[in-house]
Design a protein around this motif. Structure first.
Motif, short mmCIF file in Angstrom:
data_model
loop_
_atom_site.label_atom_id
_atom_site.label_comp_id
_atom_site.label_asym_id
_atom_site.label_seq_id
_atom_site.Cartn_x
_atom_site.Cartn_y
_atom_site.Cartn_z
N THR A 1 100.17 -57.08 47.59
CA THR A 1 99.73 -57.33 46.27
C THR A 1 99.47 -55.66 45.68
O THR A 1 98.77 -55.16 46.49
CB THR A 1 98.44 -58.11 45.90
N SER B 1 96.98 -54.14 48.64
CA SER B 1 96.56 -55.32 49.48
C SER B 1 97.72 -55.92 50.32
O SER B 1 98.69 -56.28 49.71
CB SER B 1 95.90 -56.51 48.90
N LEU C 1 96.90 -64.28 51.64
CA LEU C 1 97.06 -64.61 50.26
C LEU C 1 97.24 -63.55 49.27
O LEU C 1 96.64 -62.32 49.45
CB LEU C 1 95.69 -65.56 50.10
N PRO C 2 97.56 -64.06 48.30
CA PRO C 2 97.82 -62.77 47.04
C PRO C 2 96.41 -62.55 46.59
O PRO C 2 95.70 -63.18 46.50
CB PRO C 2 98.95 -63.71 46.22
N ARG C 3 96.41 -61.13 46.33
CA ARG C 3 94.99 -60.61 45.72
C ARG C 3 94.92 -60.90 44.07
O ARG C 3 95.66 -60.17 43.41
CB ARG C 3 95.02 -59.36 45.91
N LEU C 4 94.12 -62.03 43.56
CA LEU C 4 94.45 -62.44 42.32
C LEU C 4 93.05 -62.03 41.32
O LEU C 4 93.20 -62.05 40.29
CB LEU C 4 94.66 -64.13 42.37
N THR C 5 92.02 -61.79 42.00
CA THR C 5 90.68 -61.43 41.18
C THR C 5 90.98 -60.66 40.12
O THR C 5 90.54 -60.51 39.19
CB THR C 5 89.34 -61.41 42.20
N VAL D 1 90.39 -65.22 55.30
CA VAL D 1 90.66 -64.52 53.98
C VAL D 1 89.40 -64.51 53.23
O VAL D 1 88.33 -65.15 53.63
CB VAL D 1 91.75 -65.61 53.33
N ARG D 2 89.49 -63.79 52.02
CA ARG D 2 88.43 -63.84 51.25
C ARG D 2 88.26 -65.08 50.42
O ARG D 2 89.12 -65.62 50.10
CB ARG D 2 88.97 -62.78 50.13
N ASP E 1 87.24 -65.54 47.33
CA ASP E 1 87.98 -65.73 45.81
C ASP E 1 89.34 -66.01 46.23
O ASP E 1 89.84 -66.78 45.19
CB ASP E 1 87.62 -64.32 45.08
N ASP E 2 90.19 -65.40 47.11
CA ASP E 2 91.59 -65.75 47.21
C ASP E 2 91.72 -67.21 47.61
O ASP E 2 92.57 -67.67 46.90
CB ASP E 2 92.08 -64.73 48.41
N ARG F 1 93.46 -70.06 44.88
CA ARG F 1 94.51 -70.83 45.45
C ARG F 1 94.34 -72.37 45.23
O ARG F 1 95.10 -73.09 44.68
CB ARG F 1 94.99 -70.48 47.01
#
Length: 382
Positions: free
Chosen positions: A18, A99, A103-107, A332-333, A335-336, A340
């Motif tokens: 990301t 990153s 998982l993709p970093r979305l926040t 994983v974080r 928030d990620d 999801r």
């Protein structure tokens, strides 16, 4: 923000690259900075263990970015040697974010692109209307509707035949207002807009407004600026649209926070809202999250959770994830993981400010993560 447009990110396994990047200025020094930022992003991915094919896909996508096409920047999501999704940003990131993670970093996307409401603008005259969608991707054509074209102009005569003609003109106006309202309601339902702005003819515009279904009328505002005719756009219209978007977004967050404060668990009553990673993880597993609230910078966002291949395989501890059927869970974080889970269950997501305009409640939700629930439940005794 509805995360349905991000579904491709959840349809394939990671790990994910990301990159959030600002393309800088469109001049010689800007081109040099872009070259350096691309090199730095790719080096960071390599240092974090990204495979060569994915790094090369990211490098190619970043190299093709231009300030003209992406003035505020863009985020790139890549996995398995492919750029799976890229998204234009409405605000530039303060720094480049890179990153390589399961998982993709979305926040950051919620902050930089997702919070601005999507607006459907209707440019109305007495013969029809043109529809335009306004969002992070820029203006997009959203269709048009044409009503009856004759007769649409009244006369100044008081002769009986002329009065009869004027009645026919008014009937045409009324008919066209009905047609515009029906077409506008259909366009609103199809395009996923958050609000509607009516611009154009001062007589036809309010007639259309009155004919809209209640659900559409509640998210519709009118402006006296602009119109359907070529060249009728103006800075005043642009300002009116942006103000409508800002007010709608602010009101939506305030309403959600009011519901959240009222719905948090009491000592002996059911709860409509939860906060804290353990309670949110439990709600995500049971698909109970209706609206996920994210306060950027909260300490819980980066808290470690454990996930499996399925979005609802999320747990606070590794052993808990294994009991959900995942033999090799991944850290994983929080928030990620929660984003999801929210995306695949069609939950909404709202970014909430660190404090309201009066400086109150700077820690709501506590830890930075909370949720409004789809149904009430009895909290588990401590």
């Amino acid at each position: 923000m509805q995360l349905s447009s991000l579904q491709p990110l959840f349809d394939r396994p990671g790990p994910w690259a990301t990159v959030y990047v600002d393309p800088a200025q469109n001049d010689e020094s800007g081109a040099k900075r872009r070259e350096l930022s691309v090199r730095e992003a790719c080096r960071t991915l390599e240092d974090e263990g990204a495979d060569a094919a994915t790094v090369e896909a990211v490098r190619d996508a970043l190299t093709r970015m231009t300030p003209a096409e992406d003035p505020a920047g863009r985020v790139i999501f890549a996995a398995g040697g492919d750029v799976v999704l890229s998204h234009r940003l409405s605000r530039p990131p303060q720094r480049q974010i890179v990153s390589w993670a399961p998982l993709p970093r979305l926040t950051p996307l919620l902050e930089l692109a997702g919070q601005d409401p999507v607006c459907l603008v209707a440019y109305i005259d007495r013969t029809g209307a043109d529809f335009e969608l306004r969002g992070a991707a820029g203006p997009q054509d959203a269709g048009q509707v044409e009503g009856q074209r004759h007769p649409v102009h009244r006369t100044a005569s008081s002769d009986w035949s002329e009065r009869h003609f004027q009645l026919k003109v008014e009937n045409t106006w009324e008919h066209n207002a009905d047609e515009i309202a029906k077409a506008l309601s259909a366009a609103y339902g199809e395009c996923g807009a958050d609000l509607v702005v009516l611009a154009g003819d001062p007589r036809e515009r309010p007639a259309v407004y009155e004919r809209l279904p209640d659900a559409v009328r509640q998210v519709t505002v009118q402006t006296e600026h602009g119109g359907r005719a070529a060249g009728s756009s103006s800075p005043a219209l642009e300002e009116a649209v942006e103000q409508a978007r800002h007010r709608h977004g602010h009101r939506r967050v305030e309403e959600a926070l009011d519901r959240f404060r009222a719905g948090r668990a009491g000592a002996d009553r059911p709860t409509d809202a939860v906060e804290g990673v353990p309670a949110l993880v439990e709600a995500a597993r049971e698909h109970r999250i209706d609206t996920l609230l994210v306060r950027p910078g909260g300490p819980d966002l980066g808290r470690e959770t454990w996930v499996g291949a399925a979005p609802d395989q999320v747990a606070v501890r590794r052993t808990d994830a294994q009991t959900l059927g995942e033999s090799e869970p991944t850290p994983v974080r929080a928030d990620d993981a929660l984003l999801r889970a929210a995306a695949v269950t069609a939950a909404d997501v709202l970014v909430v400010p660190a404090s309201d305009e009066d400086g109150n409640d700077p820690d709501v939700p506590i830890g930075g993560l909370g949720a409004l629930l789809r149904w009430s439940y009895e909290p588990t005794p401590a």
